[in-house]
Design a protein around this motif. Sequence first.
Motif, PDB file in Angstrom:
ATOM      1  N   LEU A  50       0.832  -1.203   0.000  1.00  0.00           N
ATOM      2  CA  LEU A  50       0.000   0.000   0.000  1.00  0.00           C
ATOM      3  C   LEU A  50       0.864   1.250   0.000  1.00  0.00           C
ATOM      4  O   LEU A  50       2.028   1.219   0.375  1.00  0.00           O
ATOM      5  N   ASP A  51       0.249   2.353  -0.428  1.00  0.00           N
ATOM      6  CA  ASP A  51       0.804   3.682  -0.226  1.00  0.00           C
ATOM      7  C   ASP A  51       0.177   4.278   1.025  1.00  0.00           C
ATOM      8  O   ASP A  51      -1.008   4.060   1.302  1.00  0.00           O
ATOM      9  N   TYR A  52       0.942   5.050   1.754  1.00  0.00           N
ATOM     10  CA  TYR A  52       0.417   5.712   2.952  1.00  0.00           C
ATOM     11  C   TYR A  52       1.206   6.990   3.187  1.00  0.00           C
ATOM     12  O   TYR A  52       2.289   7.202   2.634  1.00  0.00           O
ATOM     13  N   GLY A  53       0.682   7.847   4.050  1.00  0.00           N
ATOM     14  CA  GLY A  53       1.408   9.047   4.453  1.00  0.00           C
ATOM     15  C   GLY A  53       1.619  10.047   3.346  1.00  0.00           C
ATOM     16  O   GLY A  53       2.626  10.754   3.313  1.00  0.00           O
ATOM     17  N   GLN A  54       0.643  10.160   2.416  1.00  0.00           N
ATOM     18  CA  GLN A  54       0.769  11.109   1.321  1.00  0.00           C
ATOM     19  C   GLN A  54       0.563  12.546   1.828  1.00  0.00           C
ATOM     20  O   GLN A  54      -0.261  12.793   2.710  1.00  0.00           O
ATOM     21  N   LEU A  55       1.303  13.476   1.242  1.00  0.00           N
ATOM     22  CA  LEU A  55       1.103  14.903   1.489  1.00  0.00           C
ATOM     23  C   LEU A  55       0.527  15.545   0.237  1.00  0.00           C
ATOM     24  O   LEU A  55       0.889  15.164  -0.884  1.00  0.00           O
ATOM     25  N   PRO A  56      -0.371  16.513   0.377  1.00  0.00           N
ATOM     26  CA  PRO A  56      -0.957  17.174  -0.796  1.00  0.00           C
ATOM     27  C   PRO A  56       0.116  17.765  -1.697  1.00  0.00           C
ATOM     28  O   PRO A  56       1.044  18.440  -1.240  1.00  0.00           O
ATOM     29  N   GLY A  57      -0.003  17.470  -2.986  1.00  0.00           N
ATOM     30  CA  GLY A  57       0.918  18.050  -3.952  1.00  0.00           C
ATOM     31  C   GLY A  57       2.275  17.391  -4.017  1.00  0.00           C
ATOM     32  O   GLY A  57       3.161  17.879  -4.727  1.00  0.00           O
ATOM     33  N   VAL A  58       2.474  16.287  -3.293  1.00  0.00           N
ATOM     34  CA  VAL A  58       3.758  15.582  -3.317  1.00  0.00           C
ATOM     35  C   VAL A  58       3.528  14.186  -3.889  1.00  0.00           C
ATOM     36  O   VAL A  58       3.108  13.275  -3.172  1.00  0.00           O
ATOM     37  N   PRO A 115       1.482  12.466   9.170  1.00  0.00           N
ATOM     38  CA  PRO A 115       1.525  12.038  10.575  1.00  0.00           C
ATOM     39  C   PRO A 115       1.419  10.519  10.674  1.00  0.00           C
ATOM     40  O   PRO A 115       0.565   9.895  10.037  1.00  0.00           O
ATOM     41  N   ILE A 116       2.261   9.919  11.501  1.00  0.00           N
ATOM     42  CA  ILE A 116       2.348   8.460  11.499  1.00  0.00           C
ATOM     43  C   ILE A 116       1.103   7.814  12.107  1.00  0.00           C
ATOM     44  O   ILE A 116       0.703   6.725  11.684  1.00  0.00           O
ATOM     45  N   ASP A 117       0.452   8.461  13.069  1.00  0.00           N
ATOM     46  CA  ASP A 117      -0.772   7.862  13.595  1.00  0.00           C
ATOM     47  C   ASP A 117      -1.845   7.789  12.509  1.00  0.00           C
ATOM     48  O   ASP A 117      -2.596   6.802  12.432  1.00  0.00           O
ATOM     49  N   ALA A 118      -1.908   8.811  11.633  1.00  0.00           N
ATOM     50  CA  ALA A 118      -2.858   8.766  10.518  1.00  0.00           C
ATOM     51  C   ALA A 118      -2.461   7.690   9.506  1.00  0.00           C
ATOM     52  O   ALA A 118      -3.322   7.001   8.940  1.00  0.00           O
ATOM     53  N   SER A 119      -1.164   7.521   9.282  1.00  0.00           N
ATOM     54  CA  SER A 119      -0.698   6.460   8.380  1.00  0.00           C
ATOM     55  C   SER A 119      -1.091   5.089   8.900  1.00  0.00           C
ATOM     56  O   SER A 119      -1.449   4.193   8.130  1.00  0.00           O
ATOM     57  N   GLY A 136      -3.715   4.422  10.530  1.00  0.00           N
ATOM     58  CA  GLY A 136      -5.123   4.270  10.184  1.00  0.00           C
ATOM     59  C   GLY A 136      -5.298   3.823   8.744  1.00  0.00           C
ATOM     60  O   GLY A 136      -6.193   3.009   8.438  1.00  0.00           O
ATOM     61  N   GLN A 137      -4.471   4.328   7.838  1.00  0.00           N
ATOM     62  CA  GLN A 137      -4.515   3.870   6.455  1.00  0.00           C
ATOM     63  C   GLN A 137      -4.144   2.389   6.359  1.00  0.00           C
ATOM     64  O   GLN A 137      -4.739   1.636   5.579  1.00  0.00           O
ATOM     65  N   LEU A 138      -3.157   1.984   7.136  1.00  0.00           N
ATOM     66  CA  LEU A 138      -2.785   0.574   7.160  1.00  0.00           C
ATOM     67  C   LEU A 138      -3.935  -0.287   7.658  1.00  0.00           C
ATOM     68  O   LEU A 138      -4.204  -1.360   7.107  1.00  0.00           O
ATOM     69  N   ALA A 139      -4.630   0.163   8.686  1.00  0.00           N
ATOM     70  CA  ALA A 139      -5.768  -0.598   9.217  1.00  0.00           C
ATOM     71  C   ALA A 139      -6.819  -0.825   8.139  1.00  0.00           C
ATOM     72  O   ALA A 139      -7.348  -1.932   7.977  1.00  0.00           O
ATOM     73  N   THR A 140      -7.127   0.219   7.378  1.00  0.00           N
ATOM     74  CA  THR A 140      -8.105   0.108   6.296  1.00  0.00           C
ATOM     75  C   THR A 140      -7.627  -0.868   5.234  1.00  0.00           C
ATOM     76  O   THR A 140      -8.394  -1.695   4.723  1.00  0.00           O
ATOM     77  N   TYR A 141      -6.351  -0.809   4.915  1.00  0.00           N
ATOM     78  CA  TYR A 141      -5.806  -1.666   3.871  1.00  0.00           C
ATOM     79  C   TYR A 141      -5.792  -3.132   4.299  1.00  0.00           C
ATOM     80  O   TYR A 141      -6.118  -4.021   3.504  1.00  0.00           O
ATOM     81  N   VAL A 142      -5.423  -3.397   5.534  1.00  0.00           N
ATOM     82  CA  VAL A 142      -5.420  -4.782   6.015  1.00  0.00           C
ATOM     83  C   VAL A 142      -6.828  -5.366   5.926  1.00  0.00           C
ATOM     84  O   VAL A 142      -7.011  -6.520   5.507  1.00  0.00           O
ATOM     85  N   ASP A 143      -7.827  -4.586   6.297  1.00  0.00           N
ATOM     86  CA  ASP A 143      -9.212  -5.070   6.186  1.00  0.00           C
ATOM     87  C   ASP A 143      -9.547  -5.413   4.742  1.00  0.00           C
ATOM     88  O   ASP A 143     -10.241  -6.405   4.464  1.00  0.00           O
ATOM     89  N   LYS A 144      -9.070  -4.603   3.799  1.00  0.00           N
ATOM     90  CA  LYS A 144      -9.323  -4.851   2.385  1.00  0.00           C
ATOM     91  C   LYS A 144      -8.663  -6.161   1.937  1.00  0.00           C
ATOM     92  O   LYS A 144      -9.274  -6.969   1.214  1.00  0.00           O
ATOM     93  N   VAL A 145      -7.434  -6.382   2.360  1.00  0.00           N
ATOM     94  CA  VAL A 145      -6.723  -7.603   1.982  1.00  0.00           C
ATOM     95  C   VAL A 145      -7.399  -8.828   2.584  1.00  0.00           C
ATOM     96  O   VAL A 145      -7.568  -9.853   1.914  1.00  0.00           O
ATOM     97  N   LEU A 146      -7.801  -8.734   3.834  1.00  0.00           N
ATOM     98  CA  LEU A 146      -8.481  -9.860   4.469  1.00  0.00           C
ATOM     99  C   LEU A 146      -9.796 -10.170   3.759  1.00  0.00           C
ATOM    100  O   LEU A 146     -10.142 -11.341   3.553  1.00  0.00           O
ATOM    101  N   ALA A 147     -10.530  -9.142   3.383  1.00  0.00           N
ATOM    102  CA  ALA A 147     -11.797  -9.360   2.687  1.00  0.00           C
ATOM    103  C   ALA A 147     -11.575 -10.007   1.321  1.00  0.00           C
ATOM    104  O   ALA A 147     -12.333 -10.890   0.902  1.00  0.00           O
ATOM    105  N   MET A 176       8.169   0.199  11.741  1.00  0.00           N
ATOM    106  CA  MET A 176       7.779   0.759  13.036  1.00  0.00           C
ATOM    107  C   MET A 176       6.306   1.150  13.085  1.00  0.00           C
ATOM    108  O   MET A 176       5.606   0.862  14.049  1.00  0.00           O
ATOM    109  N   MET A 177       5.819   1.820  12.043  1.00  0.00           N
ATOM    110  CA  MET A 177       4.452   2.336  12.047  1.00  0.00           C
ATOM    111  C   MET A 177       3.395   1.280  12.348  1.00  0.00           C
ATOM    112  O   MET A 177       2.425   1.542  13.084  1.00  0.00           O
ATOM    113  N   PRO A 178       3.510   0.031  11.826  1.00  0.00           N
ATOM    114  CA  PRO A 178       2.495  -0.968  12.146  1.00  0.00           C
ATOM    115  C   PRO A 178       2.359  -1.260  13.637  1.00  0.00           C
ATOM    116  O   PRO A 178       1.307  -1.727  14.080  1.00  0.00           O
TER     117      PRO A 178
END
Length: 301
Positions: free
Chosen positions: A99-107, A115-119, A121-132, A149-151
């Motif tokens: 997955l991609d995570y931690g994107q900044l606008p315009g980059v 922010p790593i706590d928000a990243s 959250g993106q991982l949590a969403t992605y894991v659910d998608k993979v499991l489904a 580290m982030m996981p």
Amino acid sequence: MLPWKRALGPLTALLLAATFLATPAVAAAPAAAPITPTSVSAPAVSASSSSGWNDYSCKPSAAHPRPVVLVHGTFANAIDNWLGLAPYLVNRGYCVFSLDYGQLPGVPLFYGLGPIDASAGQLATYVDKVLAATGAAKVDIVGHSQGGMMPRYYLKFLGGAAKVNALVGLAPSNRGSTLLGLAELLPYFPGAGELLNEKTPGLADQLAGSAFLTKLNAGGDTVPGVRYTVISTRYDEVVTPYRSQFLTGPDVRNVLLQDLCPVDLSEHVAIGTIDRIAFHEVTNALDPARATPTTCFSVIG
């Protein structure tokens, strides 16, 4: 304000960002064909799919019953960080996703900067998608640098422990980095720390002693029910000192590459992108029941 003074802020942020982490993207890019990066909301349908990687029709086998989710490092993305390891795992029968995570606008292309706590959250969403998609009960996670580290935030604070069997970190920034002491110079540059927080919070969160890492590591490094493996190199020039990568607690295995192969000279980028000795140790961590000794000859395995 004079124009040159207005330019100092963005320039300082750029210099700090460039100094903080070497980019796996730069190291891996020459081997890649032009690729459109993936996103959390859209499964990858790029060149990686031709190798069976990010194939959402893949169903885990009895031998490898858990899909593997790869989590890239800072300044990297879901493709370039894994041009070596993803095919390596696919060729050994694993269903592999990234997955991609931690994107900044315009980059574009350079991720892991938010922010790593928000990243997490993106991982949590992605894991659910993979499991489904796969029908599996749990995943295994392999991450490089910030991605190792982030996981742990996902496991500790976002319910990930119920959905993850193992976390394997390649040179993970578990306690941040002193950057060979350079981070200690920030107080001598007024406003530099605030600028780093504002422009690239994913970098600021990885400085040794940051509020994010203090929260992450309070009360112990691990959570019950998850196996942890850390694979590090003595020659890491980014996450320093390298022993700060190691974890303590139940079900933890810390591995130094040079204990397995003394002539392995991989540094921070190489350990996650091209080092087949490290890759062999990743497969041992994913399937310890079938583990085989990792030696210098694993490079040809």
